[in-house]
Design a protein around this motif. Structure first.
Motif, PDB file in Angstrom:
ATOM      1  N   UNK A  49     -15.752  -8.799  -3.348  1.00 14.16           N
ATOM      2  CA  UNK A  49     -14.957  -7.803  -4.061  1.00 14.16           C
ATOM      3  C   UNK A  49     -13.634  -8.354  -4.605  1.00 14.16           C
ATOM      4  N   UNK A  98     -13.641  -0.355   7.820  1.00 13.55           N
ATOM      5  CA  UNK A  98     -12.977  -1.125   6.777  1.00 13.55           C
ATOM      6  C   UNK A  98     -13.967  -1.725   5.789  1.00 13.55           C
ATOM      7  N   UNK A 127      -8.183   0.977   1.109  1.00 11.25           N
ATOM      8  CA  UNK A 127      -6.953   0.178   1.175  1.00 11.25           C
ATOM      9  C   UNK A 127      -7.252  -1.298   0.931  1.00 11.25           C
ATOM     10  N   UNK A 128      -8.345  -1.763   1.526  1.00 12.95           N
ATOM     11  CA  UNK A 128      -8.716  -3.165   1.342  1.00 12.95           C
ATOM     12  C   UNK A 128      -8.902  -3.453  -0.142  1.00 12.95           C
ATOM     13  N   UNK A 129      -9.600  -2.551  -0.827  1.00  9.05           N
ATOM     14  CA  UNK A 129      -9.848  -2.758  -2.251  1.00  9.05           C
ATOM     15  C   UNK A 129      -8.530  -2.786  -3.025  1.00  9.05           C
ATOM     16  N   UNK A 130      -7.579  -1.942  -2.616  1.00  9.36           N
ATOM     17  CA  UNK A 130      -6.284  -1.945  -3.305  1.00  9.36           C
ATOM     18  C   UNK A 130      -5.544  -3.246  -3.056  1.00  9.36           C
ATOM     19  N   UNK A 131      -5.588  -3.704  -1.793  1.00 13.70           N
ATOM     20  CA  UNK A 131      -4.910  -4.960  -1.473  1.00 13.70           C
ATOM     21  C   UNK A 131      -5.518  -6.123  -2.256  1.00 13.70           C
ATOM     22  N   UNK A 133     -10.349   6.064   4.038  1.00 15.67           N
ATOM     23  CA  UNK A 133     -10.998   4.998   4.799  1.00 15.67           C
ATOM     24  C   UNK A 133     -10.304   3.662   4.499  1.00 15.67           C
ATOM     25  N   UNK A 134     -10.195   2.804   5.501  1.00 15.28           N
ATOM     26  CA  UNK A 134      -9.526   1.525   5.264  1.00 15.28           C
ATOM     27  C   UNK A 134     -10.152   0.693   4.143  1.00 15.28           C
ATOM     28  N   UNK A 135     -11.458   0.856   3.881  1.00 14.39           N
ATOM     29  CA  UNK A 135     -12.025  -0.007   2.841  1.00 14.39           C
ATOM     30  C   UNK A 135     -11.433   0.275   1.468  1.00 14.39           C
ATOM     31  N   UNK A 192       0.861  -1.177   0.000  1.00 14.09           N
ATOM     32  CA  UNK A 192       0.000   0.000   0.000  1.00 14.09           C
ATOM     33  C   UNK A 192       0.899   1.229   0.000  1.00 14.09           C
ATOM     34  N   UNK A 222      -7.936  -5.247   8.649  1.00 13.87           N
ATOM     35  CA  UNK A 222      -7.698  -3.974   9.332  1.00 13.87           C
ATOM     36  C   UNK A 222      -8.315  -3.955  10.724  1.00 13.87           C
ATOM     37  N   UNK A 270      -1.366  -9.601  -5.563  1.00 15.11           N
ATOM     38  CA  UNK A 270      -2.545  -9.178  -4.807  1.00 15.11           C
ATOM     39  C   UNK A 270      -3.401 -10.365  -4.391  1.00 15.11           C
TER      40      UNK A 270
END
Lengths: 325, 332, 315
Positions: free
Chosen positions: B126, B113, C206-210, C202-204, B69, B107, B100
């Motif tokens: 997702x 999150x 980051x989650x989507x990027x991960x 927002x962490x979500x 990240x 988190x 990925x």
């Protein structure tokens, strides 16, 4: 009861919040007392009503909350019917509070000294200015801050120092009872450790009564002589710290003790408590813990157990204390 | 059981991340926060490594570097692949997408999150969606199966609800399901249980352990709570201002801490037993921001053992004092 | 661990579930909206104007004779003097040129809606895109887009319209586009960008990027849906602005629009009836309509604000 020996007597306290979806009974029929110079711990999960009790004791409730029933006697006087004006006089002098977030209880545009002075001018105006200044210096010493820092602004302090300043402020009018609501939760362990020590020492030194509120039973174990365990708005068990930790009789307390990891002793499997704390908008009938309780029987689902003394000074609200049938 | 074949899955070498502070109008920073500096860590397949430290020690930044990240300032993170170790900073396009698929993150805050406008199904699906795995109906079965695996039963009553309709514990289970749905090898968990209530926390911790075995996952578990790290991890690394000061097998580290910081941290942790007396801690003061730190031991100004040697020498190198137990201190 | 029993799971088709979810969300938001009397009044006014806009073409083809009641070319030869006061034949009288005022009013409201909504949609589309993209990428992209926004804010759009009307005719569509592009989006884009900035961290995200989500995925599935409520809110305010701007421009005769509320006032003014209260029907119907419709959209916007920002809501 004749003349009370206790600093605080809470009897059958009921408090609710009016919400869009209906009333939430955050404190439901809670009875306990705090003796002179005694340190009480209140432990429970978020939403169990422990902060609501603190706010009720100070009558600092938001506008949508009402105390519906019960007595709160401070040094023998019931404060529930007191009008705001008289209550305001007693706050800080008889009973004061340390909040979780120090930054919110300090005003960023005044120096720490001015803020403590303001509280003192309001509540102990008979002191001369010199006495007040001396008092502030000694308070700073007491909480482990350098008195020369008193002319600084809150943002110049670190998190731990701010929490110390808030404690100094709470002590400024020599209250008989101090309520500490998660004062170390936002802090790192090393800072937490030194503040806990300070709080314990001050409490002993001033022989002041204290209610320490936390979700962390390890912290509670460090600071309190007696512990009350709360669940879903109710006080479910209260006894000496020893008893609560080594000889709990309410199944919730028993579960709580076995689901807390520790860094000392043997590494043990932690017990999982099934389910989630109830929604206080629609609490389960009977005992509020029954859907998660391993010892549940028919009576638990129908009737709320009385909160009563089981052995000397060991109170609990359970149909099957200690898991007995 | 995860395949513990002693192979190194992730190898972090001399990793540093500097954040500029006091940036001028023309983007020229005058000083840097050394959030992570000269950080080394090897994680083996199938183990759970804990990173423990106070807030501001750089543990979250480390997690974000490993999941890419953030990009490192210097140093590299080598991830084991079929073609041998690959520097993840150099991955592009298709290789990046495969990476990925292998590394996921959980988190801290179950409330933030999840996208409040996405249903639980969309949230968990997702990763499948962006990776293009399975047809729509496949995804539905995969998500439903996994939700039941994380004890959200029956799945049909959770699939089409929104995050705000779930409790914190349930949400964290959804977050775990989302991280595991594409069957990653490696999961970085950043304080996954610190915002949960005790009575729900144990359930989530036990679940994560069960799933590690079931899905062959290697964990990097980031936490400030040593007791939680002890329960979850095989090895624990203690971080202080961007560096690991001590790392070892969990029980070894807890019983024979060698670094003065680890010792202080251990004696500061409150113990849920009123009869237990802790060792008094010897250090004072708080953690400061590592803005352009001087070339000496990072712990120098709080250390009870600090002497002239520590003052005049660079941050101590890490040495192995007993097997698998490394300490970075001149006095250990 | 739970044994998964597939047979027990009866799953409905996805689209039906989504439709149901949408309906449920709508119901909930409607309940919140309906708590605000301001919003309900505003909505009522909008619906009223909507109905009369729809009624006009029906009336012209049924009860009203087109020759007499056409809002632009109609003329009532049976009345000797125009403007004529309200009568049974002409409920709001006739204008200087012998046209029915009520029919004009109703015809124009259709047009006002089209103008307001087109310019609002244009504004919000541009503003949301610019806000989301500039917040997401930051850096150079952000700088360029923000300077563009500054430029648009600084352009005096009235002057631009005057020049445009001199060079070419400004019809309804042109006007809607110009208002949409020039008058509203600058400020709206800045507001939406600041909202996007708070969503982006927002962490979500980051989650989507991960998980491997690309830029487009994050912008369209995470940023934009969370910006929609505030976009919708600003749309309401843009409608108000557009209707008002049109009225001003038409009043000064700067547009080539054939009939609108602003133009009705313009006609009144051109023939010198503006300050005469004895011919009130020439001035008040049009000007009150402008006031009410503008106010109505603003009121709906205020009520939406309470739905969108939970903090404004009382407990």
């Amino acid at each position: 009861m004749t003349v009370s020996e206790n600093v605080l007597d809470v009897k059958n306290l009921v408090m609710h919040y009016r919400t869009r979806k209906g009333p939430v009974y955050a404190v439901d029929n809670v009875t306990f007392h705090v003796g002179k110079g005694e340190a009480i711990g209140l432990v429970g999960e978020s939403g169990c009503g422990k902060t609501s009790i603190a706010l009720s004791l100070l009558k600092l409730l938001p506008t949508n909350a009402d105390i519906l029933n019960g007595e709160i006697r401070i040094m023998g006087d019931d404060i529930v019917p007191l009008p705001e004006k008289k209550m305001n006089k007693r706050r800080w002098r008889d009973i004061s509070m340390v909040f979780q977030s120090a930054m919110n209880s300090l005003n960023p545009v005044f120096t720490v000294e001015d803020q403590i002075l303001e509280a003192m001018l309001e509540h102990v105006p008979h002191l001369s200015e010199e006495e007040m200044n001396e008092k502030i210096d000694s308070l700073f010493d007491l909480v482990g801050l350098d008195p020369s820092l008193k002319t600084q602004y809150p943002h110049q302090y670190s998190g731990g120092m701010r929490q110390r300043a808030v404690i100094a402020m709470a002590l400024s009018c020599d209250p008989d009872l101090i309520i500490a609501d998660e004062p170390t939760t936002a802090l790192d362990v090393i800072v937490q450790d030194s503040i806990l020590k300070q709080i314990r020492d001050i409490q002993k030194e001033l022989n002041m009564a204290m209610i320490y509120i936390s979700h962390d039973i390890a912290v509670i174990a460090e600071v309190s002589e007696r512990v009350g365990v709360m669940y879903a708005g109710k006080l479910v068990e209260m006894s000496s710290t020893e008893n609560i930790f080594h000889n709990p009789i309410h199944p919730y307390t028993m579960a709580l003790m076995s689901c807390f990891p520790s860094i000392v002793g043997e590494k043990t499997e932690l017990v999982t408590l099934p389910g989630e704390p109830p929604d206080l908008l629609a609490p389960p009938p009977g005992c509020r813990f029954h859907p998660r309780c391993p010892y549940v029987t028919e009576i638990c689902k129908e009737q709320d157990p009385d909160y009563k003394e089981h052995t000397q000074g060991h109170y609990a609200a359970c149909w099957h204390p200690g898991g007995e049938k | 059981m995860a395949q513990k074949n002693g192979k190194t899955l992730v190898n972090i070498n001399k990793l540093s991340k500097l954040f500029p502070v006091g940036q001028g109008i023309f983007g020229k920073a005058d000083s840097f926060v050394h959030a992570v500096s000269d950080f080394n860590l090897q994680i083996k397949v199938g183990e759970s490594v804990g990173l423990v430290g106070e807030s501001g020690c750089g543990k979250t930044t480390t997690g974000k570097l490993i999941t890419r990240l953030l990009d490192p300032t210097t140093g590299n993170i080598l991830m084991d692949t079929e073609e041998g170790p690959v520097d993840i900073a150099l991955l592009k396009g298709k290789e990046m997408k495969t990476f990925r698929r292998r590394v996921q993150m959980i988190f801290q805050d179950p409330y933030e999150s999840m996208n409040p406008r996405m249903t639980i199904f969309d949230t968990v699906a997702e990763p499948l969606n962006v990776q293009g795995i399975g047809s729509m109906s496949d995804r539905e079965t995969m998500v439903a199966d996994l939700l039941e695996t994380v004890d959200l039963v029956p799945a049909s009553s959770f699939l089409f609800r929104y995050p705000h309709e779930l409790s914190g514990g349930q949400r964290q289970r959804v977050a775990i399901a989302r991280a595991l749905i594409i069957k990653p090898d490696f999961v970085v968990a950043d304080e996954p249980t610190s915002m949960l209530d005790v009575s729900v926390r144990t359930g989530v911790m036990n679940l994560m352990q069960d799933l590690a075995d079931q899905f062959d996952v290697t964990y990097l578990y980031i936490t400030h709570d040593l007791a939680v790290a002890r329960y979850m991890c095989d090895r624990i690394g203690v971080m202080y201002l961007g560096k690991i000061v001590e790392i070892g097998e969990t029980e070894d580290l807890l019983h024979n801490p060698k670094h003065p910081y680890t010792q202080a941290l251990l004696s500061a942790v409150p113990v849920p037993d009123p009869t237990y007396t802790r060792n008094p801690i010897k250090i004072s003061g708080g953690i400061t921001k590592p803005v352009d730190p001087p070339p000496q031991c990072r712990f120098y100004n709080r250390c009870p053992l600090a002497d002239e040697y520590c003052k005049t020498h660079d941050h101590p190198p890490r040495k192995e004092i007993t097997p698998n137990h490394y300490v970075a201190c001149y006095h250990a | 661990m739970t044994v998964v029993q597939n047979s027990e799971r009866v799953l409905e088709p996805l689209w039906r579930i989504r439709l149901k979810l949408f309906a449920r969300g709508f119901k909930k938001n409607w309940a919140l909206f309906a708590e605000s009397p301001i919003g309900l009044i505003g909505l009522g006014v909008i619906v009223f104007f909507g109905l009369i806009a729809l009624a006009q073409p029906i009336l012209v083809n049924t009860v009203w004779e087109p020759k007499v009641y056409d809002p632009i070319n109609g003329f009532d030869i049976e009345i000797p003097y125009h403007p004529s006061p309200p009568s049974a034949r002409h409920l709001l009288g006739t204008d200087v040129l012998g046209r029915d005022v009520l029919s004009q009013l109703m015809y124009s409201s259709r047009f006002e809606f089209a103008l307001g909504l087109i310019s609002a949609i244009v504004t919000v589309l541009i503003a949301t895109t610019i806000g989301a993209v500039s917040a997401y990428f930051g850096g150079l992209v952000d700088t360029i887009l923000m300077r563009l926004v500054d430029l648009v804010i600084m352009v005096p759009f009235l002057a631009v319209l005057i020049v445009m009307s001199a060079l070419m005719g400004v019809g309804m569509i042109e006007l809607a586009l110009v208002i949409g592009i020039l008058s509203g989006f600058g400020g709206t884009a800045i507001v939406i960008k600041s909202q996007a900035l708070s969503v982006k961290v927002k962490p979500f995200v980051d989650v989507a990027r991960v998980a491997g989500g690309g830029h487009a995925h994050i912008i369209f599935t995470h940023l934009v849906p969370n910006l929609m409520p505030i976009s919708l809110l600003y749309m309401m305010f843009v409608v108000t602005g557009a209707i008002f701007s049109e009225a001003v421009l038409s009043f000064f005769g700067l547009t080539e629009i054939q009939m609108s509320w602003g133009l009705m006032i313009n006609t009144t003014q051109v023939f010198g009836y503006l300050m005469r209260f004895d011919t009130w029907w020439l001035l008040f119907p049009a000007s009150l309509s402008i006031t009410f419709l503008c106010a109505a959209f603003y009121m709906v916007g205020r009520a939406l604000d309470e739905v969108v920002n939970p903090r404004l809501r009382e407990r």
